[in-house]
Design an enzyme around this catalytic site. Structure first.
Site, mmCIF file in Angstrom:
data_model
loop_
_atom_site.group_PDB
_atom_site.id
_atom_site.type_symbol
_atom_site.label_atom_id
_atom_site.label_comp_id
_atom_site.label_asym_id
_atom_site.label_seq_id
_atom_site.Cartn_x
_atom_site.Cartn_y
_atom_site.Cartn_z
ATOM 1 N N SER A 84 0.840 -1.195 0.000
ATOM 2 C CA SER A 84 0.000 0.000 0.000
ATOM 3 C C SER A 84 0.877 1.247 0.000
ATOM 4 O O SER A 84 1.735 1.406 -0.859
ATOM 5 C CB SER A 84 -0.966 -0.059 1.183
ATOM 6 O OG SER A 84 -2.042 0.818 0.983
ATOM 7 N N ASP A 196 -5.583 -4.087 -2.559
ATOM 8 C CA ASP A 196 -4.538 -3.745 -1.596
ATOM 9 C C ASP A 196 -3.771 -4.961 -1.083
ATOM 10 O O ASP A 196 -4.356 -5.971 -0.694
ATOM 11 C CB ASP A 196 -5.189 -3.024 -0.412
ATOM 12 C CG ASP A 196 -4.226 -2.159 0.359
ATOM 13 O OD1 ASP A 196 -3.158 -2.668 0.737
ATOM 14 O OD2 ASP A 196 -4.540 -0.982 0.593
#
Length: 323
Positions: A84, A196
């Site tokens: 991320s 993610d």
């Protein structure tokens, strides 16, 4: 005039000079190679220290403070893996941005620098602006050009499999790694829909082991989305739910870490980009507290810290090229 052969003595001299030149060039090349090899008297050159940068949205700016201290203390970083925002910070650092440049970028960055609100059944925002943002910011566009090897983790939406990129284009893998479910749209790469990386590698310590790190420094940005009362909106519900899930997964990634650094970011909101200086400072403070342990690594044989049996147990991460 006809052809007259050179006297034997002249031929012998020419042969000797020619081969002497080759020998001299070989010795010079060997000397250059020897000068590039790590010194046996400098243990820091014999150990591969890796840094695993976890997710945390704006709180991830604290990673800059961690990297700043490592550079100031001349701690050699051989490999980086990011999830991320950790993937975004890692890409900037590994592409060659200086700490000063990264601080400047952090000060100027806001949510709209890389995200655009949109109407979709799959999310509320798109990361398409990140293409231009990374294009302007990074000093190279492919993993192969990076000055430090980088692994970028994402998650296959359909299978739940962790996907680690370290070949091909950098930009789309970073977008995928940042595609927070429910907020950002999934990113398609090679026919796979990716979200993610925190769903598979909240802090990518195990991918870092697979990339060759002898010592793994994990940076975990522990924070909550809840304020102790009722959730304010949908993002509080999604964010706090994932925070709970990440806590439950922490034994997995912690088992592959030699040291976990946890900057104090609890007082910052997930979108506190305007507090970049304070977040960088939080990273610096946490890393300076951990420095004595890191210095021990440089003085201790690499294998003593992470037993071979644990290396065998670490799951193999299959790299996926971005293009």
């Amino acid at each position: 005039m006809g052809f007259r052969p050179r006297p034997k003595a002249a031929r012998d001299v020419g042969f000797a000079v020619k081969h002497l030149g080759k020998i001299i060039r070989s010795v010079q090349a060997f000397g250059r190679e020897l000068s590039r090899k790590p010194s046996a008297t400098n243990p820091s050159q014999d150990i591969a220290i890796g840094v695993a940068l976890g997710g945390g949205f704006a709180r991830g700016i604290a990673h800059v403070g961690v990297l700043k201290v490592l550079e100031e203390e001349n701690i050699p970083i051989r490999v980086v893996a990011g999830t991320s925002v950790g993937a975004l910070i890692g890409a900037c650092y590994c592409s060659g941005l200086s700490i000063a440049e990264m601080q400047n970028v952090a000060q100027r960055t806001r949510f709209t620098s890389f995200a655009r609100w949109t109407l979709s059944r799959c999310g509320f925002a798109s990361t398409d602006r990140m293409i231009d943002f990374l294009g302007r910011t990074l000093k190279c566009r492919t993993f192969e050009e990076l000055r430090i090897p980088l692994g970028v983790s994402a998650t296959d939406f359909n299978t739940g499999e962790g996907v680690v990129f370290h070949a091909g284009s950098i930009i789309d893998p970073v977008r995928a790694s940042c595609a927070y479910p429910g907020m950002f749209l999934p990113v398609e790469i090679g026919g796979r829909y990716l979200v993610d990386g925190m769903l598979s590698h909240p802090v990518p310590t195990r991918p870092l082991r697979e990339m060759g790190a002898d010592r793994v420094l994990a940076v975990h940005l522990k924070g909550t989305w809840a304020n102790g009362g009722a959730p304010r909106h949908l993002f509080d519900v999604i964010g706090q739910s994932f925070a709970i899930a990440q806590d439950a997964m922490s034994p997995v990634w912690r088992s592959a870490a030699d040291l976990v650094v946890e900057p104090d970011v609890a007082g910052f909101a997930y979108d506190d980009f305007k507090h970049a200086s304070d977040l960088i400072h939080a990273g610096e403070v946490a890393m300076r507290k951990a420095l004595p342990e890191v210095r021990k690594w440089i003085e201790t044989p690499a294998e003593a810290n992470y037993p071979a049996i644990e290396r065998r147990r670490a799951p193999r991460v299959v790299p996926m090229p971005a293009d």
